[in-house]
Design a protein around this motif. Structure first.
Motif, short mmCIF file in Angstrom:
data_model
loop_
_atom_site.label_atom_id
_atom_site.label_comp_id
_atom_site.label_asym_id
_atom_site.label_seq_id
_atom_site.Cartn_x
_atom_site.Cartn_y
_atom_site.Cartn_z
N UNK A 1 0.85 -1.12 -0.48
CA UNK A 1 0.24 -0.14 0.09
C UNK A 1 0.84 1.59 0.18
N UNK A 2 1.69 1.30 0.80
CA UNK A 2 2.50 2.42 0.87
C UNK A 2 3.29 2.97 0.04
N UNK A 3 4.09 1.64 -1.17
CA UNK A 3 4.75 1.63 -2.31
C UNK A 3 3.80 2.17 -3.62
N UNK A 4 2.35 1.98 -3.12
CA UNK A 4 1.40 2.51 -4.32
C UNK A 4 1.13 4.15 -4.05
N UNK A 5 0.75 4.25 -2.82
CA UNK A 5 0.69 5.83 -2.37
C UNK A 5 1.84 6.47 -2.65
N UNK A 6 2.87 6.04 -2.83
CA UNK A 6 4.47 6.56 -3.41
C UNK A 6 4.48 6.88 -4.42
N UNK A 7 4.19 5.72 -5.42
CA UNK A 7 4.24 6.10 -7.00
C UNK A 7 3.56 7.14 -7.36
N UNK A 8 1.85 6.61 -6.73
CA UNK A 8 0.84 7.47 -7.70
C UNK A 8 1.36 9.81 -6.71
N UNK A 9 1.66 9.36 -5.88
CA UNK A 9 1.59 11.43 -4.83
C UNK A 9 2.80 11.36 -5.77
N UNK A 10 4.05 10.67 -6.25
CA UNK A 10 5.52 11.16 -7.70
C UNK A 10 4.60 11.56 -8.44
N UNK A 11 4.38 10.53 -9.31
CA UNK A 11 3.77 10.67 -10.42
C UNK A 11 2.82 12.15 -11.23
N UNK A 146 8.36 4.35 -9.29
CA UNK A 146 8.13 5.24 -7.98
C UNK A 146 9.42 6.28 -8.50
N UNK A 147 10.33 6.38 -8.45
CA UNK A 147 12.21 5.96 -7.93
C UNK A 147 11.81 7.25 -9.22
N UNK A 148 11.68 6.28 -10.94
CA UNK A 148 11.76 7.58 -11.45
C UNK A 148 10.96 8.26 -11.57
N UNK A 149 9.79 8.49 -11.25
CA UNK A 149 9.18 9.83 -10.89
C UNK A 149 9.37 11.21 -9.82
N UNK A 150 10.93 10.60 -9.79
CA UNK A 150 11.25 11.35 -8.47
C UNK A 150 11.23 11.22 -7.00
N UNK A 151 10.26 10.18 -6.62
CA UNK A 151 10.78 9.96 -5.45
C UNK A 151 11.68 9.36 -4.62
N UNK A 152 12.01 9.95 -3.42
CA UNK A 152 13.08 9.47 -2.79
C UNK A 152 12.80 7.87 -1.85
N UNK A 153 13.59 7.46 -1.64
CA UNK A 153 13.57 6.09 -0.87
C UNK A 153 14.65 5.87 0.35
#
Length: 365
Positions: A1-11, A146-153
């Motif tokens: 759920x967290x990775x999904x939310x992170x991707x959605x927010x970053x994109x 998510x990382x490609x969209x600019x998120x940091x992990x």
């Protein structure tokens, strides 16, 4: 759920930080040990059916974005003792929303899938458009995109404390403190470690799953569907033999209570880890109950009513809570990420979230 939310927010252009206690995908949560069922004719009312249908759409979008196969339309055969469970409620909800279904008696079940052995009184509901998700691939795809969209992990980092004040949320780890305008808390079986900032009645339970070598080809992927089985001895879910991994079976009920921070015993620590799974296959799918090929122990995170928690914090509208998903939650990860992002961006979701309100628990604070 967290990775999904992170991707959605970053994109969507949000500056996004993901913090994980491990390095996803990993074996320390509830997503490892592929695959996971995805069904659409869902118990719990129309809200769940609509959620499942939207989740399906979002999984296909993730497949396209990732460029790899994540969802197999293998069908799902739901078998049940009518004294334990009938399909009446979810059948009506699903048909109303256009889900394709077939109701089958035992002779028809055995005709289509000769490896099945059921008492004559059993009934089944077959969903031809259902199937299963490659859960670890899904998490890895979210991570990559998510990382490609600019998120940091930040990986292998436990969150030790969360506080909210004056519209700013601080998230503390052993070595750092991070500040944000909005936070999504999706801690799985580890929610208890976020107290006292939020106290939720989420119970962590150790569960076992196992893969068995079938005899012959009756249970091979492409021939046999995903399945659920409701019996007087318990509720089970399973998968065909995918690429020689074996027939996978897990049990939805029972389990051993576990507290975050305590030792987590591996598969085989209890005789029933293999025992009740093997006995169930020997009874209902006898030619699938060959040699034990693999076993795994995972963590469930359960609410008292088995419904999810998807809501804002009772006192902090900029903190989104997403928990209590285990047992039937992975299939919804794609839409839960969308919901979390919508609650941050628009303060409202297109989904009916009343069933998932934190307010239904008097102990929440």
């Amino acid at each position: 759920m967290g990775m999904s939310a992170g991707y959605e927010l970053a994109r969507r252009g949000f500056k996004t930080l993901l913090i994980d206690a491990f390095d996803p995908p990993h074996p320390n949560g509830s997503h490892h040990g592929e695959p996971r069922l995805i069904r659409h004719a869902y118990h719990g009312g129309e809200a769940y059916v609509r959620l499942a249908l939207r989740a399906d759409e979002r999984w296909l979008e993730l497949e396209a974005a990732a460029g790899e196969k994540l969802l197999e339309r293998a069908g799902v055969l739901n078998m049940s003792d009518p004294d334990v469970y009938t399909f009446d409620g979810r059948l009506d909800d699903a048909l109303k929303l256009g889900v394709r279904l077939e109701m089958l008696d035992v002779p028809e079940i055995v005709k289509r899938w000769p490896g099945v052995r059921l008492p004559d009184t059993y009934r089944a509901m077959y969903e031809p458009d259902a199937g299963y998700l490659y859960s670890e691939r899904c998490v890895a795809a979210y991570k990559k995109l998510a990382l490609k969209a600019g998120a940091e992990l930040v990986t292998n980092t436990f969150v030790t404390d969360v506080k909210a004040e004056n519209s700013i949320v601080s998230v503390r780890t052993k070595d750092d403190t991070f500040l944000a305008g909005h936070v999504v808390l999706s801690a799985g079986a580890w929610f208890k470690t976020l107290e006292p900032f939020i106290k939720l009645p989420i119970r962590a339970v150790r569960k076992s799953v196992a893969w068995f070598e079938p005899r012959g080809t009756l249970f091979d992927a492409g021939t046999f569907p995903g399945f659920t089985l409701g019996t007087k001895a318990g509720g089970y879910y399973g998968f065909p033999n995918i690429a020689g991994a074996g027939v996978k079976l897990g049990r939805h009920d029972t389990g051993v209570e576990w507290t975050p921070g305590e030792p987590f015993e591996p598969f085989g620590a209890y005789p029933e880890d293999e025992g009740y799974l093997r006995r169930t296959l020997e009874t209902f799918l006898p030619d699938s109950a060959g040699k034990l090929l693999n076993g795994a122990a995972c963590k469930y995170e359960l609410t008292p009513d088995d419904n999810f928690i998807i809501d804002t914090h009772p006192h902090h509208s900029n903190v989104i809570l997403a928990g209590g998903f285990s047992g039937h939650g992975f299939k919804f990860a794609s839409v839960v990420g969308e919901i979390a992002a919508d609650l941050i961006e628009r303060r409202v979701s297109d989904q009916d979230l009343r069933l998932f309100s934190v307010a239904r628990f008097a102990v929440a604070r």
